[in-house]
Every structure is written in structure tokens, then in C-alpha cells.
Design an enzyme around this catalytic site. Structure first.
Site, PDB file in Angstrom:
ATOM      1  N   CYS A  49       0.852  -1.201   0.000  1.00 37.49           N
ATOM      2  CA  CYS A  49       0.000   0.000   0.000  1.00 37.49           C
ATOM      3  C   CYS A  49       0.886   1.249   0.000  1.00 37.49           C
ATOM      4  O   CYS A  49       0.571   2.237  -0.670  1.00 37.49           O
ATOM      5  CB  CYS A  49      -0.938  -0.004   1.206  1.00 37.49           C
TER       6      CYS A  49
ATOM      7  N   ASN B 299       1.915 -16.501  -4.450  1.00 38.98           N
ATOM      8  CA  ASN B 299       2.223 -17.242  -3.239  1.00 38.98           C
ATOM      9  C   ASN B 299       1.190 -16.865  -2.180  1.00 38.98           C
ATOM     10  O   ASN B 299       0.948 -15.677  -1.950  1.00 38.98           O
ATOM     11  CB  ASN B 299       3.630 -16.885  -2.743  1.00 38.98           C
TER      12      ASN B 299
ATOM     13  N   GLY C 123       4.809 -19.460   0.751  1.00 40.93           N
ATOM     14  CA  GLY C 123       5.974 -18.578   0.649  1.00 40.93           C
ATOM     15  C   GLY C 123       5.622 -17.102   0.557  1.00 40.93           C
ATOM     16  O   GLY C 123       6.454 -16.288   0.153  1.00 40.93           O
TER      17      GLY C 123
ATOM     18  N   THR D  57       5.412 -13.483   1.652  1.00 39.61           N
ATOM     19  CA  THR D  57       6.112 -12.681   2.660  1.00 39.61           C
ATOM     20  C   THR D  57       5.512 -11.283   2.824  1.00 39.61           C
ATOM     21  O   THR D  57       5.793 -10.607   3.809  1.00 39.61           O
ATOM     22  CB  THR D  57       7.611 -12.541   2.315  1.00 39.61           C
TER      23      THR D  57
ATOM     24  N   HIS E 165      -0.125  -8.453   1.030  1.00 38.92           N
ATOM     25  CA  HIS E 165      -0.973  -7.692   0.094  1.00 38.92           C
ATOM     26  C   HIS E 165      -0.913  -8.506  -1.201  1.00 38.92           C
ATOM     27  O   HIS E 165       0.190  -8.732  -1.738  1.00 38.92           O
ATOM     28  CB  HIS E 165      -0.401  -6.271  -0.078  1.00 38.92           C
TER      29      HIS E 165
ATOM     30  N   HIS F  42      -0.394 -10.208  -4.489  1.00 36.62           N
ATOM     31  CA  HIS F  42       0.486  -9.821  -5.592  1.00 36.62           C
ATOM     32  C   HIS F  42       0.766 -11.023  -6.480  1.00 36.62           C
ATOM     33  O   HIS F  42       0.789 -12.165  -6.023  1.00 36.62           O
ATOM     34  CB  HIS F  42       1.807  -9.219  -5.082  1.00 36.62           C
TER      35      HIS F  42
END
Ligand code: AMP
Ligand code: ZN
Length: 113
Positions: A6, A86, A92, A94, A97, A99
């Protein structure tokens, strides 16, 4: 909101932009895993694929259309590429948000580790 992506969307954290429209933002991954490694994210905060609903999921189709456009623009459409999401710890993920990784520019291995 205290969310890395963000903050990238609103310019608080710099990024190397590839594409932007009213619904999505795309930028080069800071730690590329392939010659082309672009992240495509919805501007609306969705924490992961687990948070998708019939109401908010239309942006995912748009992201795939944008990915194909970026692939053509960056010259990897013909040879091919991979779009990866992921989800969660075992997946996985991390950054919480949603993506999609657009990876290309070399022959990619399958299956992933
Ligand atoms: P994932 O592991 O699927 O959650 O993907 C997160 C991705 O974000 C990783 O490939 C990171 O290299 C990338 N990343 C983390 N911080 C940044 C940043 N500030 N700018 C660009 N990419 C980032
Ligand atoms: Zn966010």
C-alpha cells in the site's frame, strides 16, 4: 495502512514502476529471481488469495490481462513466462498484500521447490 505494498502504491516507499492504471500497479521486484521479475498488485488492499470473494476478485482477471501486456512490452511474450501467486506461510507469501509475480527472460524450472 501499515502495508508495504500500500505504501508503494501511494508513493511513500519508492519503486521502479512498470505500469499503472486505476485498478492496479506494477513494479520491478527488488530482488529479481529472473531477468524479468515484475510484481502486479491491486490498488485495493487484499491480504492474500484467501481473502478473494466474488465481490473483489474481478481485479485478478484484469491483472492477468495487464501481465500479458507487460510481457509483450518487455519482450518475453513469445518465449513465455510464468505468473505466480504465493499464498500464506507454506506458499511462501512474505508480503500480506495480494500480488502476482511475472517471471521470464530465461527457462524456468518446474516443479518449484
Ligand atoms: P512473496 O514472497 O510472494 O510475498 O513476494 C514478495 C516479493 O516482494 C519478493 O519477491 C520481494 O523481493 C519483493 N519485495 C519486497 N520488498 C520490495 C520492495 N520494496 N520493492 C520491490 N519488491 C519488493
Ligand atoms: Zn496493502
Amino acid at each position: 495502512m501499515d502495508c508495504l505494498f500500500c505504501k508503494i502504491i501511494n508513493g511513500e516507499i519508492p519503486s521502479n514502476k512498470v505500469y499503472e492504471d486505476e485498478k492496479v500497479y506494477a513494479f520491478h521486484d527488488i530482488s529479481p529471481a529472473a531477468p524479468v521479475h515484475v510484481l502486479i498488485i491491486p490498488k485495493v488492499h487484499i491480504s492474500s488469495a484467501n481473502a478473494l470473494t466474488e465481490e473483489n476478485a474481478a481485479v485478478v482477471g484484469h491483472i492477468f490481462v495487464v501481465a500479458a501486456k507487460i510481457a509483450a512490452q518487455l519482450g518475453i511474450a513469445e518465449n513465455g513466462y510464468r505468473i505466480v501467486n504465493n499464498c500464506g506461510e507454506d506458499g511462501g507469501q512474505t508480503v500480506p498484500h495480494l500480488h502476482f509475480h511475472l517471471l521470464g527472460g530465461r527457462s524456468l524450472q518446474w516443479p518449484p521447490g
